[in-house]
Scaffold this motif. Structure first.
Motif: not given
Length: 297
Positions: A29-32, A81-85, A197-202, A204-207
């Protein structure tokens, strides 16, 4: 046509997920998300440079940088919020694809998206609710497969709980695409997508890093060559194309639009099922589709 290729990406991704049961979905998911952000940013910069080269006066037009200080706290909260979703949608969708059939996953996710849309309070929806619930229940029994149609004891409880995953994915995806009014309008839809997409990448980075090192220590780690094509195929057809036609789909109160969306999605899914799965139960899938269509209307 865009919808067809977007759905086809799920059928191409299914063999990879099924062949790598121990592979964690956090790195994928992080790579996507990372590749989607990189491609979107590249297209945006290329489009801006092309426009600027045609009209040199556009160089003097003020632009919002990617993470501009002009972002207000309310804008930042909505974007986070959009990024978490979006991160949850990625994880739920890929996990559902691993445990559900592809047709069941696509239809259940669409039902979740339609169920999240507000309904007319003056219309009686009991018949639609019962029809939609029955259609999803029969899909969870495996009625889209010959070995489970009409009833098989081994299939009765096999996919009831996993089918909740794509339904929740569609439900959350709808709220991610809901218009936030004038709060983000000044940023523009493309910039909102890019920052999300940037916030979503951040997020998902740690997990993803933790999960990557945990599964990399195992003997059955996934080779990069086996991961490259499913990743690129998912990003190009499953994320970027999907965003291109679903970004403006906010006619929440239009039941005709929902019915049309379901019919187009169902026909595309049926064609893909006939091509990819010879063990398809055509009558079972058609009956489930009819019940879901009644529920949508």
């Amino acid at each position: 046509l865009l919808l067809f290729f977007s759905l086809r990406s799920l059928y191409s991704l299914l063999p990879f997920l099924r062949s790598s049961p121990s592979f964690s979905l956090f790195p994928f998911s992080f790579l996507v998300s990372l590749l989607s952000f990189s491609l979107t940013l590249s297209f945006s910069l290329f489009s801006s440079s092309s426009t600027s080269s045609k009209d040199p006066f556009l160089h003097h037009k003020p632009k919002h940088p990617l993470l501009s200080p002009s972002l207000t706290p309310s804008q930042q909260r909505i974007l986070v919020t959009k990024s978490i979703l979006l991160a949850l949608v990625f994880l739920l969708r890929f996990q559902a694809l691993r445990y559900c059939g592809t047709a069941s996953m696509i239809l259940a996710e669409l039902m979740g998206s339609i169920a999240a849309r507000p309904r007319n309070p003056y219309r009686h929806n009991l018949r639609g609710f019962l029809s939609l619930s029955l259609g999803l229940l029969l899909l969870s029994f495996g009625w889209d497969r010959i070995e489970c149609f009409p009833f098989s004891p081994a299939c009765l409880t096999r996919r009831i709980w996993p089918l909740i995953l794509p339904f929740a994915s569609g439900f959350l995806a709808h709220y991610r695409l809901v218009d936030s009014g004038t709060t983000l309008k000044q940023l523009g839809r493309k910039r909102v997508r890019l920052i999300t997409l940037l916030f979503t990448t951040v997020i998902l980075f740690v997990p993803a890093v933790v999960s990557f090192f945990v599964f990399e220590a195992e003997e059955d780690s996934v080779a990069f060559g086996n991961l490259a094509w499913p990743l690129v195929n998912t990003v190009v057809f499953g994320v970027l194309l999907s965003e291109s036609y679903s970004g403006d789909d906010n006619d929440d109160d239009d039941s005709f639009a929902s019915s049309r969306e379901f019919l187009v999605t169902f026909v595309c899914t049926l064609v893909l099922e006939l091509f990819y799965f010879p063990e398809l139960s055509l009558w079972g899938l058609l009956l489930c589709g009819l019940l879901l269509y009644v529920g949508v209307r």
